[in-house]
Design a protein around this motif. Structure first.
Motif, PDB file in Angstrom:
ATOM      1  N   THR A 117       0.816  -1.221   0.000  1.00 46.08           N
ATOM      2  CA  THR A 117       0.000   0.000   0.000  1.00 46.08           C
ATOM      3  C   THR A 117       0.845   1.265   0.000  1.00 46.08           C
ATOM      4  OG1 THR A 117      -0.158   0.329   2.403  1.00 46.08           O
ATOM      5  CG2 THR A 117      -1.724  -1.224   1.386  1.00 46.08           C
ATOM      6  N   TYR A 118       2.146   1.158   0.243  1.00 44.97           N
ATOM      7  CA  TYR A 118       2.973   2.341   0.491  1.00 44.97           C
ATOM      8  C   TYR A 118       2.983   3.262  -0.730  1.00 44.97           C
ATOM      9  CZ  TYR A 118       6.972   5.221   1.845  1.00 44.97           C
ATOM     10  OH  TYR A 118       7.796   6.279   2.162  1.00 44.97           O
ATOM     11  N   LEU A 119       2.674   4.524  -0.493  1.00 42.71           N
ATOM     12  CA  LEU A 119       2.621   5.585  -1.491  1.00 42.71           C
ATOM     13  C   LEU A 119       1.504   5.385  -2.512  1.00 42.71           C
ATOM     14  CD1 LEU A 119       6.415   6.304  -2.132  1.00 42.71           C
ATOM     15  CD2 LEU A 119       4.866   7.375  -0.491  1.00 42.71           C
ATOM     16  N   LYS A 120       0.563   4.507  -2.193  1.00 40.99           N
ATOM     17  CA  LYS A 120      -0.625   4.342  -3.036  1.00 40.99           C
ATOM     18  C   LYS A 120      -1.815   4.985  -2.333  1.00 40.99           C
ATOM     19  CE  LYS A 120       0.705  -0.037  -5.252  1.00 40.99           C
ATOM     20  NZ  LYS A 120       1.998  -0.250  -4.568  1.00 40.99           N
ATOM     21  N   ILE A 141      -2.789  -1.576  13.303  1.00 45.55           N
ATOM     22  CA  ILE A 141      -1.390  -1.133  13.384  1.00 45.55           C
ATOM     23  C   ILE A 141      -1.233  -0.243  14.606  1.00 45.55           C
ATOM     24  CG2 ILE A 141       0.423   0.278  12.304  1.00 45.55           C
ATOM     25  CD1 ILE A 141      -0.590  -0.557   9.598  1.00 45.55           C
ATOM     26  N   GLN A 142      -0.135  -0.417  15.330  1.00 45.86           N
ATOM     27  CA  GLN A 142       0.182   0.434  16.474  1.00 45.86           C
ATOM     28  C   GLN A 142       0.693   1.786  15.997  1.00 45.86           C
ATOM     29  OE1 GLN A 142       0.023  -0.010  20.060  1.00 45.86           O
ATOM     30  NE2 GLN A 142       0.375   2.182  19.778  1.00 45.86           N
ATOM     31  N   ASP A 143       0.057   2.858  16.449  1.00 43.25           N
ATOM     32  CA  ASP A 143       0.472   4.220  16.111  1.00 43.25           C
ATOM     33  C   ASP A 143       1.456   4.735  17.160  1.00 43.25           C
ATOM     34  OD1 ASP A 143       0.434   6.736  14.801  1.00 43.25           O
ATOM     35  OD2 ASP A 143      -1.088   7.472  16.194  1.00 43.25           O
ATOM     36  N   ALA A 144       2.074   5.891  16.872  1.00 41.18           N
ATOM     37  CA  ALA A 144       3.002   6.515  17.811  1.00 41.18           C
ATOM     38  C   ALA A 144       2.497   7.845  18.345  1.00 41.18           C
ATOM     39  CB  ALA A 144       4.371   6.714  17.157  1.00 41.18           C
ATOM     40  N   GLY A 145       1.339   8.312  17.869  1.00 42.07           N
ATOM     41  CA  GLY A 145       0.729   9.498  18.455  1.00 42.07           C
ATOM     42  C   GLY A 145       1.064  10.822  17.807  1.00 42.07           C
ATOM     43  N   ALA A 146       1.804  10.818  16.686  1.00 45.31           N
ATOM     44  CA  ALA A 146       2.209  12.069  16.042  1.00 45.31           C
ATOM     45  C   ALA A 146       1.634  12.161  14.635  1.00 45.31           C
ATOM     46  CB  ALA A 146       3.732  12.159  15.978  1.00 45.31           C
ATOM     47  N   ARG A 147       1.281  13.382  14.215  1.00 42.85           N
ATOM     48  CA  ARG A 147       0.675  13.573  12.900  1.00 42.85           C
ATOM     49  C   ARG A 147       1.566  13.069  11.771  1.00 42.85           C
ATOM     50  NH1 ARG A 147       0.004  19.115  12.609  1.00 42.85           N
ATOM     51  NH2 ARG A 147       2.048  19.296  11.631  1.00 42.85           N
ATOM     52  N   PHE A 148       2.871  13.219  11.921  1.00 47.48           N
ATOM     53  CA  PHE A 148       3.757  12.856  10.819  1.00 47.48           C
ATOM     54  C   PHE A 148       4.203  11.397  10.844  1.00 47.48           C
ATOM     55  CE2 PHE A 148       5.919  16.187  13.540  1.00 47.48           C
ATOM     56  CZ  PHE A 148       6.387  15.318  14.502  1.00 47.48           C
ATOM     57  N   TYR A 149       3.634  10.584  11.735  1.00 43.13           N
ATOM     58  CA  TYR A 149       3.906   9.149  11.703  1.00 43.13           C
ATOM     59  C   TYR A 149       2.949   8.539  10.692  1.00 43.13           C
ATOM     60  CZ  TYR A 149       5.985   4.968  13.758  1.00 43.13           C
ATOM     61  OH  TYR A 149       6.713   3.818  13.966  1.00 43.13           O
ATOM     62  N   THR A 150       3.462   7.941   9.638  1.00 43.13           N
ATOM     63  CA  THR A 150       2.679   7.755   8.415  1.00 43.13           C
ATOM     64  C   THR A 150       1.562   6.721   8.509  1.00 43.13           C
ATOM     65  OG1 THR A 150       4.243   6.113   7.516  1.00 43.13           O
ATOM     66  CG2 THR A 150       4.639   8.441   6.995  1.00 43.13           C
ATOM     67  N   TYR A 151       1.539   5.884   9.532  1.00 42.18           N
ATOM     68  CA  TYR A 151       0.514   4.840   9.565  1.00 42.18           C
ATOM     69  C   TYR A 151      -0.908   5.403   9.663  1.00 42.18           C
ATOM     70  CZ  TYR A 151       4.449   1.684  10.356  1.00 42.18           C
ATOM     71  OH  TYR A 151       5.624   0.985  10.239  1.00 42.18           O
ATOM     72  N   ILE A 152      -1.077   6.557  10.288  1.00 45.02           N
ATOM     73  CA  ILE A 152      -2.432   7.097  10.364  1.00 45.02           C
ATOM     74  C   ILE A 152      -2.891   7.595   8.998  1.00 45.02           C
ATOM     75  CG2 ILE A 152      -2.283   7.631  12.822  1.00 45.02           C
ATOM     76  CD1 ILE A 152      -1.954  10.594  12.055  1.00 45.02           C
ATOM     77  N   TRP A 153      -1.946   7.945   8.131  1.00 45.66           N
ATOM     78  CA  TRP A 153      -2.323   8.349   6.782  1.00 45.66           C
ATOM     79  C   TRP A 153      -2.478   7.141   5.873  1.00 45.66           C
ATOM     80  CZ3 TRP A 153      -4.612  12.358   7.810  1.00 45.66           C
ATOM     81  CH2 TRP A 153      -4.137  13.241   8.789  1.00 45.66           C
ATOM     82  N   THR A 154      -1.813   6.039   6.208  1.00 51.22           N
ATOM     83  CA  THR A 154      -2.163   4.761   5.571  1.00 51.22           C
ATOM     84  C   THR A 154      -3.612   4.417   5.905  1.00 51.22           C
ATOM     85  OG1 THR A 154       0.112   3.917   5.624  1.00 51.22           O
ATOM     86  CG2 THR A 154      -1.648   2.289   5.514  1.00 51.22           C
ATOM     87  N   LEU A 155      -3.993   4.594   7.172  1.00 56.86           N
ATOM     88  CA  LEU A 155      -5.378   4.396   7.585  1.00 56.86           C
ATOM     89  C   LEU A 155      -6.313   5.265   6.750  1.00 56.86           C
ATOM     90  CD1 LEU A 155      -7.668   3.525   9.594  1.00 56.86           C
ATOM     91  CD2 LEU A 155      -6.894   5.404  11.068  1.00 56.86           C
ATOM     92  N   TYR A 156      -6.012   6.534   6.667  1.00 48.96           N
ATOM     93  CA  TYR A 156      -6.837   7.485   5.918  1.00 48.96           C
ATOM     94  C   TYR A 156      -6.943   7.078   4.450  1.00 48.96           C
ATOM     95  CZ  TYR A 156      -8.082  12.009   3.776  1.00 48.96           C
ATOM     96  OH  TYR A 156      -8.669  13.011   3.060  1.00 48.96           O
ATOM     97  N   ASP A 157      -5.799   6.814   3.818  1.00 47.05           N
ATOM     98  CA  ASP A 157      -5.793   6.447   2.401  1.00 47.05           C
ATOM     99  C   ASP A 157      -6.568   5.156   2.157  1.00 47.05           C
ATOM    100  OD1 ASP A 157      -4.291   8.682   1.770  1.00 47.05           O
ATOM    101  OD2 ASP A 157      -2.385   7.604   1.688  1.00 47.05           O
ATOM    102  N   CYS A 158      -6.442   4.202   3.069  1.00 48.62           N
ATOM    103  CA  CYS A 158      -7.163   2.936   2.919  1.00 48.62           C
ATOM    104  C   CYS A 158      -8.661   3.128   3.101  1.00 48.62           C
ATOM    105  CB  CYS A 158      -6.625   1.901   3.904  1.00 48.62           C
ATOM    106  SG  CYS A 158      -4.982   1.245   3.468  1.00 48.62           S
ATOM    107  N   MET A 159      -9.050   4.025   3.986  1.00 48.63           N
ATOM    108  CA  MET A 159     -10.480   4.322   4.139  1.00 48.63           C
ATOM    109  C   MET A 159     -11.047   4.931   2.861  1.00 48.63           C
ATOM    110  SD  MET A 159     -10.518   5.818   8.057  1.00 48.63           S
ATOM    111  CE  MET A 159     -12.248   6.311   8.006  1.00 48.63           C
ATOM    112  N   VAL A 160     -10.330   5.886   2.293  1.00 49.58           N
ATOM    113  CA  VAL A 160     -10.774   6.503   1.040  1.00 49.58           C
ATOM    114  C   VAL A 160     -10.881   5.450  -0.057  1.00 49.58           C
ATOM    115  CG1 VAL A 160     -10.121   8.125  -0.783  1.00 49.58           C
ATOM    116  CG2 VAL A 160      -9.833   8.779   1.617  1.00 49.58           C
ATOM    117  N   ALA A 161      -9.843   4.613  -0.167  1.00 48.63           N
ATOM    118  CA  ALA A 161      -9.815   3.599  -1.217  1.00 48.63           C
ATOM    119  C   ALA A 161     -10.890   2.544  -1.012  1.00 48.63           C
ATOM    120  CB  ALA A 161      -8.435   2.950  -1.270  1.00 48.63           C
TER     121      ALA A 161
END
Length: 413
Positions: A117-120, A141-161
């Protein structure tokens, strides 16, 4: 910052069921261990996935309390029709460094196809979900609590997709390792949106992934996905990770311990400078430095008497990344009162004192700092001579607005 309010679209029936407490939850809390979303799902016999072809977005952090990977558990259970795995940055099994992934392959342990999924995002990622043949996409996936930790945007992108592909989306919750007490730091300006920040949330968001999924779905997605969340039991917002009783697996190669996560929300800002953020050491994001830096930086930082933290004059030689193989000088953060510690204010104070105490200080030429902080404001204010408190004061109106919206989506006290 403009946020809509569509809170009723934030979660599905499973989320509503998971909010219920009762005797089981009380017993879990007395025993002092958190039950993750996956454990709740498994305890219910995977009923929420019954009759569905399932794909899981996960990485090495997707484990049970006894350290088995959830993919291995689900693959061995006849009640789950697991047909695919989706790997984020660093990969499903975690073999890739920052900025890398594992690509498309078949998992040797289970034989399951693993999709990258990376960069998709958008339709290309939706096409991956369609090609996999899944009905339901599960995120754990375990998050780290910061906006720039990319897993939450993987979450976002996967929700959109998933919405584009017509798939259900189920989020299995895990703790925010640095607590969920408060949102801290600047809020992203959408003009600076990247994979280290897609939408206007605070730099330290103070939310769990299920809470973020609810917020994303109601506030940011153009068309909400069919979202269900499985919450934890036994977790309180004031708890750090070591209070959960759960095993820690590094969610990425440079996040080795919960102590790293504690400081990361502030010191990751040094990725936007010419100083080392400690990659290539045993204490990434706790050690910061560069060639030519001496004791004056630690002295200047300590003089600020920031709450909960002291700074040790430190020397180290990174084994990779910036200054590989060279001895550099700098500081080590020593957090002595984590409840009082503010990682974002501390990170900004360290930028201010580094610039004032070392003539070689420079921002990265691409102004990556603006992507990390979410606007030009932090960089331009520091360049203009502003102190840390002045910089922090400047983002308070946006932060207050985000905190008000965030409150609507919190699942835990």
């Amino acid at each position: 910052m403009s946020l809509s309010r569509r809170g009723l679209l934030a979660g599905g029936a499973l989320g509503a069921v998971a909010v219920a407490g009762g005797p089981a939850r009380a017993q879990e809390e007395r025993h002092g261990r958190v039950r993750t979303g996956f454990e709740r799902l498994a305890a219910d016999g995977f009923a929420a996935l019954s009759g569905q072809k399932v794909g899981v977005v996960t990485n090495p952090t997707g484990i049970t309390a006894d350290a088995r990977h959830i993919v291995d558990v689900m693959h061995a259970d006849d009640r789950v029709d697991l047909v695919a795995v989706f790997g984020p940055e660093h990969g499903f099994r975690g073999t890739a460094q920052a900025g890398g992934s594992e690509g498309r392959y078949d998992d040797p342990a289970t034989g399951l196809p693993v999709y990258d999924t990376y960069l998709k995002s958008g339709q290309p990622l939706a096409d991956v979900f369609t090609a996999s043949g899944v009905d339901t996409v599960v995120f754990d996936i375990q998050d780290a609590g910061a906006r720039f930790y990319t897993y939450i945007w993987t979450l976002y992108d996967c929700m959109v997709a998933a919405e584009l592909a017509g798939k259900r989306f189920v989020v299995l919750d895990r703790p925010n390792p640095v607590t969920g007490r408060a949102a801290l730091g600047p809020v992203l300006d959408r003009a600076f949106a990247t994979f280290v920040g897609r939408e206007p949330i605070a730099q330290a968001h103070g939310m769990t992934v299920a809470e973020l999924a609810r917020l994303f779905n109601s506030e940011f997605l153009a068309r909400p996905v069919a979202l269900e969340t499985v919450r934890m039991t036994g977790w309180r917002r004031s708890e750090f990770f070591d209070a959960t009783g759960l095993p820690w697996v590094p969610p990425s190669p440079n996040m080795p311990t919960p102590d790293t996560a504690l400081v990361y929300g502030g010191t990751c800002l040094f990725e936007g400078t010419n100083l080392s953020e400690g990659r290539g050491t045993t204490r990434p994001f706790e050690l910061l430095g560069a060639e030519g830096v001496d004791r004056r930086w630690a002295e200047a930082a300590n003089a600020l008497e920031l709450p909960g933290v002291r700074f040790r004059e430190a020397y180290f030689a990174p084994t990779f990344s910036k200054f590989q193989g060279k001895t550099v000088g700098g500081v080590q953060l020593m957090v002595h009162d984590r409840a009082a510690f503010d990682p974002v204010r501390t990170g900004v104070a360290l930028l201010v004192t580094a610039k004032r105490s070392w003539s070689g200080f420079a921002w990265r030429a691409d102004n990556w700092i603006d992507k990390l902080t979410g606007s030009t404001r932090v960089r331009t204010m520091i360049d203009a001579g502003a102190g840390a408190d002045e910089v922090v004061a400047a983002w308070q109106p946006d932060l207050a607005a985000f905190r008000a919206v965030r409150e609507e989506y919190l699942l835990y006290r």
